[in-house]
Write a protein that holds these residues in place. Sequence first.
Motif, PDB file in Angstrom:
ATOM      1  N   PHE A  75       1.993  21.386  10.836  1.00  0.00           N
ATOM      2  CA  PHE A  75       1.583  20.455  11.887  1.00  0.00           C
ATOM      3  C   PHE A  75       0.852  19.239  11.315  1.00  0.00           C
ATOM      4  O   PHE A  75       0.962  18.131  11.840  1.00  0.00           O
ATOM      5  N   LEU A  76       0.141  19.441  10.214  1.00  0.00           N
ATOM      6  CA  LEU A  76      -0.648  18.358   9.624  1.00  0.00           C
ATOM      7  C   LEU A  76       0.203  17.339   8.874  1.00  0.00           C
ATOM      8  O   LEU A  76      -0.314  16.304   8.453  1.00  0.00           O
ATOM      9  N   LEU A  77       1.504  17.630   8.696  1.00  0.00           N
ATOM     10  CA  LEU A  77       2.371  16.663   8.027  1.00  0.00           C
ATOM     11  C   LEU A  77       2.435  15.345   8.786  1.00  0.00           C
ATOM     12  O   LEU A  77       2.480  14.269   8.193  1.00  0.00           O
ATOM     13  N   GLY A  78       2.454  15.440  10.119  1.00  0.00           N
ATOM     14  CA  GLY A  78       2.497  14.221  10.932  1.00  0.00           C
ATOM     15  C   GLY A  78       1.304  13.320  10.691  1.00  0.00           C
ATOM     16  O   GLY A  78       1.462  12.143  10.304  1.00  0.00           O
ATOM     17  N   PRO A  79       0.065  13.816  10.882  1.00  0.00           N
ATOM     18  CA  PRO A  79      -1.109  12.985  10.595  1.00  0.00           C
ATOM     19  C   PRO A  79      -1.163  12.503   9.149  1.00  0.00           C
ATOM     20  O   PRO A  79      -1.627  11.391   8.885  1.00  0.00           O
ATOM     21  N   ALA A  80      -0.680  13.335   8.205  1.00  0.00           N
ATOM     22  CA  ALA A  80      -0.707  12.928   6.799  1.00  0.00           C
ATOM     23  C   ALA A  80       0.190  11.712   6.560  1.00  0.00           C
ATOM     24  O   ALA A  80      -0.171  10.787   5.832  1.00  0.00           O
ATOM     25  N   VAL A  81       1.377  11.721   7.186  1.00  0.00           N
ATOM     26  CA  VAL A  81       2.287  10.576   7.042  1.00  0.00           C
ATOM     27  C   VAL A  81       1.693   9.328   7.692  1.00  0.00           C
ATOM     28  O   VAL A  81       1.748   8.224   7.138  1.00  0.00           O
ATOM     29  N   VAL A  82       1.086   9.509   8.858  1.00  0.00           N
ATOM     30  CA  VAL A  82       0.458   8.372   9.544  1.00  0.00           C
ATOM     31  C   VAL A  82      -0.668   7.794   8.687  1.00  0.00           C
ATOM     32  O   VAL A  82      -0.866   6.576   8.633  1.00  0.00           O
ATOM     33  N   PRO A  87      -3.466   2.467   3.510  1.00  0.00           N
ATOM     34  CA  PRO A  87      -3.345   1.595   2.330  1.00  0.00           C
ATOM     35  C   PRO A  87      -2.497   0.357   2.591  1.00  0.00           C
ATOM     36  O   PRO A  87      -2.742  -0.696   1.992  1.00  0.00           O
ATOM     37  N   LEU A  88      -1.510   0.470   3.484  1.00  0.00           N
ATOM     38  CA  LEU A  88      -0.688  -0.702   3.814  1.00  0.00           C
ATOM     39  C   LEU A  88      -1.495  -1.714   4.599  1.00  0.00           C
ATOM     40  O   LEU A  88      -1.359  -2.930   4.396  1.00  0.00           O
ATOM     41  N   TRP A  89      -2.329  -1.247   5.508  1.00  0.00           N
ATOM     42  CA  TRP A  89      -3.177  -2.146   6.281  1.00  0.00           C
ATOM     43  C   TRP A  89      -4.115  -2.922   5.357  1.00  0.00           C
ATOM     44  O   TRP A  89      -4.366  -4.119   5.568  1.00  0.00           O
ATOM     45  N   GLU A  90      -4.602  -2.266   4.317  1.00  0.00           N
ATOM     46  CA  GLU A  90      -5.492  -2.924   3.368  1.00  0.00           C
ATOM     47  C   GLU A  90      -4.754  -4.000   2.564  1.00  0.00           C
ATOM     48  O   GLU A  90      -5.395  -4.917   2.037  1.00  0.00           O
ATOM     49  N   ARG A  91      -3.429  -3.921   2.500  1.00  0.00           N
ATOM     50  CA  ARG A  91      -2.627  -4.879   1.736  1.00  0.00           C
ATOM     51  C   ARG A  91      -1.756  -5.737   2.645  1.00  0.00           C
ATOM     52  O   ARG A  91      -0.744  -6.282   2.219  1.00  0.00           O
ATOM     53  N   ARG A  92      -2.153  -5.883   3.887  1.00  0.00           N
ATOM     54  CA  ARG A  92      -1.313  -6.568   4.870  1.00  0.00           C
ATOM     55  C   ARG A  92      -1.025  -8.014   4.506  1.00  0.00           C
ATOM     56  O   ARG A  92       0.063  -8.523   4.787  1.00  0.00           O
ATOM     57  N   ALA A  93      -1.957  -8.686   3.838  1.00  0.00           N
ATOM     58  CA  ALA A  93      -1.735 -10.096   3.482  1.00  0.00           C
ATOM     59  C   ALA A  93      -0.589 -10.231   2.476  1.00  0.00           C
ATOM     60  O   ALA A  93       0.307 -11.071   2.645  1.00  0.00           O
ATOM     61  N   GLU A  94      -0.600  -9.397   1.438  1.00  0.00           N
ATOM     62  CA  GLU A  94       0.469  -9.498   0.441  1.00  0.00           C
ATOM     63  C   GLU A  94       1.801  -8.991   0.988  1.00  0.00           C
ATOM     64  O   GLU A  94       2.868  -9.470   0.596  1.00  0.00           O
ATOM     65  N   LEU A  95       1.756  -8.045   1.924  1.00  0.00           N
ATOM     66  CA  LEU A  95       2.994  -7.559   2.535  1.00  0.00           C
ATOM     67  C   LEU A  95       3.657  -8.652   3.359  1.00  0.00           C
ATOM     68  O   LEU A  95       4.887  -8.770   3.383  1.00  0.00           O
ATOM     69  N   GLY A 220       4.514   4.629   0.277  1.00  0.00           N
ATOM     70  CA  GLY A 220       4.434   4.911   1.713  1.00  0.00           C
ATOM     71  C   GLY A 220       5.214   3.907   2.536  1.00  0.00           C
ATOM     72  O   GLY A 220       5.884   4.260   3.514  1.00  0.00           O
ATOM     73  N   LEU A 221       5.145   2.635   2.136  1.00  0.00           N
ATOM     74  CA  LEU A 221       5.924   1.599   2.825  1.00  0.00           C
ATOM     75  C   LEU A 221       7.419   1.857   2.673  1.00  0.00           C
ATOM     76  O   LEU A 221       8.179   1.779   3.645  1.00  0.00           O
TER      77      LEU A 221
END
Length: 241
Positions: A75-82, A87-95, A220-221
Amino acid sequence: MPKFVELWVYLSATPLFGLTATLVVYVLAQAAYARLHQAAWANPVLWTVLTLASVLLATGVTYPTYFAGAQFIHFLLGPAVVALGWPLWERRAELLKRWRVLLLAALAGGAAASGSALALGWAVGLPTDVVLSLAPKSVTAPVAMGIADKIGGIPALAAVFAVITGMVGALSGKYLFDALKIPTDANGWMARGFALGTAAHGIGAARALQVNANAGAYAGLALGLQVLLASLLIPLVFRLF
């Protein structure tokens, strides 16, 4: 010894068995992985799977009995993927600056992964339903099962192919990247992570995240992009052709 036997009999007959066995084996595998300086061949997921499979075979515990407890971890796989989204949010400018290149790379990587598997399957004469089950091999297992079902493959077999693909990617990625002389600077970690997430989905992304934060973010992206693109494009391609 009798106390241990009593404990074993009790655990093996309750949902606690699957939960306890999974946690204990993974913690031990993770400790060994750390002591071995995160060697690729010591991947804790691989050794946890092999150890648990051996225990179930040796003790005669059925998979449904095991999964009755392991489902709580599942069940925890879902929250883990989310959670990979942080880390993507922290790099949103370069993305935002690189989204076109990343999207093209995801399309090319996904097409290569699926196309090469299909071509190899057809070349060696595998049955059609087995070949179709190979198409989504580089997408995380639950999604691969859904895609295989849509295009005429075998969902359970697609899950097996997806897990094997992830394991192979996680184990061989470092050696392949080193052989290709991909650097370990900021851009190199981005390339390594994105490639690993594209080819080896969640297992590859987990491996990348353990090695380098930047590699883990781009893995992850890539994982997310492959889920989206494969879900949309693989059924469409098979419907057209």
